[in-house]
Design a protein around this motif. Structure first.
Motif, PDB file in Angstrom:
ATOM      1  N   LYS A   1       0.832  -1.204   0.000  1.00 48.50           N
ATOM      2  CA  LYS A   1       0.000   0.000   0.000  1.00 48.50           C
ATOM      3  C   LYS A   1       0.869   1.258   0.000  1.00 48.50           C
ATOM      4  O   LYS A   1       0.510   2.258  -0.624  1.00 48.50           O
ATOM      5  CB  LYS A   1      -0.963  -0.005   1.194  1.00 48.50           C
ATOM      6  CG  LYS A   1      -2.088  -1.040   1.024  1.00 48.50           C
ATOM      7  CD  LYS A   1      -3.228  -0.854   2.011  1.00 48.50           C
ATOM      8  CE  LYS A   1      -4.380  -1.811   1.681  1.00 48.50           C
ATOM      9  NZ  LYS A   1      -5.512  -1.694   2.590  1.00 48.50           N
ATOM     10  N   ALA A   2       2.003   1.213   0.685  1.00 45.14           N
ATOM     11  CA  ALA A   2       2.894   2.375   0.706  1.00 45.14           C
ATOM     12  C   ALA A   2       3.454   2.618  -0.693  1.00 45.14           C
ATOM     13  O   ALA A   2       3.553   3.759  -1.152  1.00 45.14           O
ATOM     14  CB  ALA A   2       4.024   2.162   1.707  1.00 45.14           C
ATOM     15  N   ALA A   3       3.785   1.511  -1.386  1.00 42.67           N
ATOM     16  CA  ALA A   3       4.317   1.662  -2.738  1.00 42.67           C
ATOM     17  C   ALA A   3       3.270   2.304  -3.643  1.00 42.67           C
ATOM     18  O   ALA A   3       3.580   3.137  -4.496  1.00 42.67           O
ATOM     19  CB  ALA A   3       4.726   0.296  -3.300  1.00 42.67           C
ATOM     20  N   ARG A   4       2.014   1.944  -3.394  1.00 42.01           N
ATOM     21  CA  ARG A   4       0.938   2.486  -4.211  1.00 42.01           C
ATOM     22  C   ARG A   4       0.691   3.966  -3.892  1.00 42.01           C
ATOM     23  O   ARG A   4       0.433   4.763  -4.781  1.00 42.01           O
ATOM     24  CB  ARG A   4      -0.347   1.671  -3.984  1.00 42.01           C
ATOM     25  CG  ARG A   4      -1.105   1.435  -5.263  1.00 42.01           C
ATOM     26  CD  ARG A   4      -2.220   0.428  -5.075  1.00 42.01           C
ATOM     27  NE  ARG A   4      -1.830  -0.914  -5.452  1.00 42.01           N
ATOM     28  CZ  ARG A   4      -1.770  -1.938  -4.622  1.00 42.01           C
ATOM     29  NH1 ARG A   4      -2.062  -1.778  -3.352  1.00 42.01           N
ATOM     30  NH2 ARG A   4      -1.425  -3.114  -5.060  1.00 42.01           N
ATOM     31  N   GLN A   5       0.756   4.297  -2.597  1.00 40.24           N
ATOM     32  CA  GLN A   5       0.549   5.696  -2.200  1.00 40.24           C
ATOM     33  C   GLN A   5       1.774   6.557  -2.511  1.00 40.24           C
ATOM     34  O   GLN A   5       1.701   7.774  -2.513  1.00 40.24           O
ATOM     35  CB  GLN A   5       0.250   5.792  -0.685  1.00 40.24           C
ATOM     36  CG  GLN A   5      -1.107   5.226  -0.292  1.00 40.24           C
ATOM     37  CD  GLN A   5      -1.478   5.498   1.182  1.00 40.24           C
ATOM     38  OE1 GLN A   5      -0.723   6.097   1.923  1.00 40.24           O
ATOM     39  NE2 GLN A   5      -2.650   5.040   1.585  1.00 40.24           N
ATOM     40  N   GLY A   6       2.921   5.924  -2.754  1.00 40.73           N
ATOM     41  CA  GLY A   6       4.176   6.666  -2.925  1.00 40.73           C
ATOM     42  C   GLY A   6       4.735   6.970  -1.551  1.00 40.73           C
ATOM     43  O   GLY A   6       3.971   7.196  -0.615  1.00 40.73           O
ATOM     44  N   THR A   7       6.048   6.970  -1.408  1.00 42.23           N
ATOM     45  CA  THR A   7       6.645   7.148  -0.070  1.00 42.23           C
ATOM     46  C   THR A   7       6.198   8.458   0.568  1.00 42.23           C
ATOM     47  O   THR A   7       6.033   8.551   1.770  1.00 42.23           O
ATOM     48  CB  THR A   7       8.193   7.084  -0.107  1.00 42.23           C
ATOM     49  OG1 THR A   7       8.614   7.309  -1.437  1.00 42.23           O
ATOM     50  CG2 THR A   7       8.679   5.761   0.405  1.00 42.23           C
ATOM     51  N   GLU A   8       5.972   9.482  -0.239  1.00 42.97           N
ATOM     52  CA  GLU A   8       5.480  10.763   0.278  1.00 42.97           C
ATOM     53  C   GLU A   8       4.083  10.595   0.885  1.00 42.97           C
ATOM     54  O   GLU A   8       3.782  11.179   1.917  1.00 42.97           O
ATOM     55  CB  GLU A   8       5.383  11.799  -0.862  1.00 42.97           C
ATOM     56  CG  GLU A   8       6.729  12.275  -1.377  1.00 42.97           C
ATOM     57  CD  GLU A   8       7.552  12.952  -0.294  1.00 42.97           C
ATOM     58  OE1 GLU A   8       6.995  13.807   0.419  1.00 42.97           O
ATOM     59  OE2 GLU A   8       8.737  12.619  -0.157  1.00 42.97           O
ATOM     60  N   GLY A   9       3.247   9.800   0.205  1.00 45.47           N
ATOM     61  CA  GLY A   9       1.848   9.691   0.607  1.00 45.47           C
ATOM     62  C   GLY A   9       1.600   8.753   1.771  1.00 45.47           C
ATOM     63  O   GLY A   9       0.624   8.900   2.484  1.00 45.47           O
ATOM     64  N   ALA A  10       2.499   7.785   1.983  1.00 45.36           N
ATOM     65  CA  ALA A  10       2.261   6.793   3.033  1.00 45.36           C
ATOM     66  C   ALA A  10       2.329   7.459   4.398  1.00 45.36           C
ATOM     67  O   ALA A  10       3.293   8.136   4.719  1.00 45.36           O
ATOM     68  CB  ALA A  10       3.300   5.677   2.936  1.00 45.36           C
TER      69      ALA A  10
END
Ligand code: ATP
Ligand code: MG
Length: 332
Positions: A112-121
């Motif tokens: 899920k973090a990869a999907r949100q991008g490290t900024e978004g997680a």
């Protein structure tokens, strides 16, 4: 009766076939033999930063779908996670018993973090398994009916329970996952190597229980299969066809072997056509029942309030014991 706990996140307007077959069907079945506690885990849903009005609506919709599926609020406890403050309180304590490296190994976070991008997680996504452990351990649940994707989170829950017990004496029941093999992982119709998911599916891969029946039929018709013609159950070599057979079997009650025999010499089009009928036979009355519950939100909220009272009666003493054992000064 042994106790069980499970929950779903209100992260979409509708649950999907994976939620239903992988978890909800088993929840309904376990109500007789177990003291069942089922929650709409809205605090977990905050990890995707939903619009407030949308979250509120989805929380009621998720509860309505539990009821429509056959969760009986007389026999089972049905409540909204945020109504029982002990979940968030125990989560803080348990987070202090969770290794940073241990939490970093959770594959759901990594995906899920990869999907949100490290900024978004966000940090909530990272500590999600700790909150889930609290959900379960507060109620001394012996069994947790979930889909295969939650196995790793159950492992960390068990580890946390054992770690806490070893340090502070027997406090938590160490829970077992209850994962029914045949339906443990329902796959995305557009990518039959990926799990069907509320927030992760391909454009045509999701079958929402509350979707327009015409859309459901279309998605089933356009499900990805393979270049062969033979209908047989072989998840490795034929993930698409096998997934369709799994869904059919689970909803129709006919065994996979029986289905394979019935479809001998027939094409994928036939299988899809029949599966669409089987799915629509289920969702049509289901949708009507859900609508009925949603037409009376005051009654729904009342049912959830009763559930929250009953849940808190179990959760509060557990948290009090934890606070005492870890040395927090009692409030007089
Ligand atoms: P999200 O994408 O927001 O995580 P989700 O579809 O994974 O949503 P959850 O609310 O996280 O749904 O999970 C609710 C329950 O449904 C869990 O027990 C989970 O294991 C189960 N589940 C989710 N997807 C599937 C699936 N494809 N097959 C079987 N069980 C599933
Ligand atoms: Mg999920």
């Amino acid at each position: 009766r042994p106790r069980i706990f499970s929950g779903m996140q209100p992260t979409a307007d509708s649950l999907h076939l994976g939620n239903y077959l992988g978890a909800l069907v088993n929840w309904v079945a376990l109500q007789d033999s177990h003291e069942a506690i089922y929650s709409v885990v809205d605090l977990h849903a905050l990890t995707v930063n939903p619009d407030p009005g949308v979250l509120l609506e989805r929380t009621r919709r998720t509860a309505a779908q539990y009821l429509a599926a056959g969760i009986d609020p007389q026999r089972s406890i049905l409540f909204v996670q945020s109504h029982v403050a002990e979940h968030a309180e125990l989560a803080w304590v348990l987070s202090c018993y969770t290794g940073f490296g241990e939490a970093s190994r959770m594959t759901q976070f990594k995906d899920k973090a990869a999907r949100q991008g490290t900024e978004g997680a966000n940090v909530g996504l990272f500590t999600y398994p700790v909150l889930m452990a609290s959900d379960i351990l507060l109620y001394d649940a012996a069994l947790v009916p979930v889909g295969e994707d939650q196995r790793q989170h159950l492992e960390i829950t068990r580890d946390l329970a054992q770690r806490f017990n070893a340090r502070h004496g027997d406090t938590f029941v160490v829970p077992e996952p209850h994962i029914v093999r045949a339906t443990a992982k329902i796959y995305d119709l557009g990518d039959p190597t990926a799990k069907m998911g509320k927030s992760t599916s391909t454009a045509t891969g999701l079958v929402d229980l509350l979707a327009d029946p015409a859309v459901i039929a279309k998605r089933i018709r356009s499900a990805v299969t393979d270049a062969e013609r033979e209908i047989r159950f072989d998840p490795e070599a034929k993930p698409g066809v096998s997934n369709l057979l799994t869904i059919h079997s689970a909803l129709s009650g006919r065994s996979i072997d029986q289905l394979v025999e019935d479809f001998t010499g027939r094409g994928y089009g036939d299988l899809k056509k029949e599966l669409a009928e089987v799915v629509l036979d289920f969702v049509t009355p289901f949708q009507a029942t859900v609508r009925g519950y949603l037409d009376d939100p005051a009654e729904l909220d009342r049912v959830l309030a009763v559930g929250a009272e009953r849940a808190r009666a179990i959760a509060a003493p557990t948290l009090a014991t934890v606070y005492e054992r870890i040395g927090l000064l009692p409030r007089r």
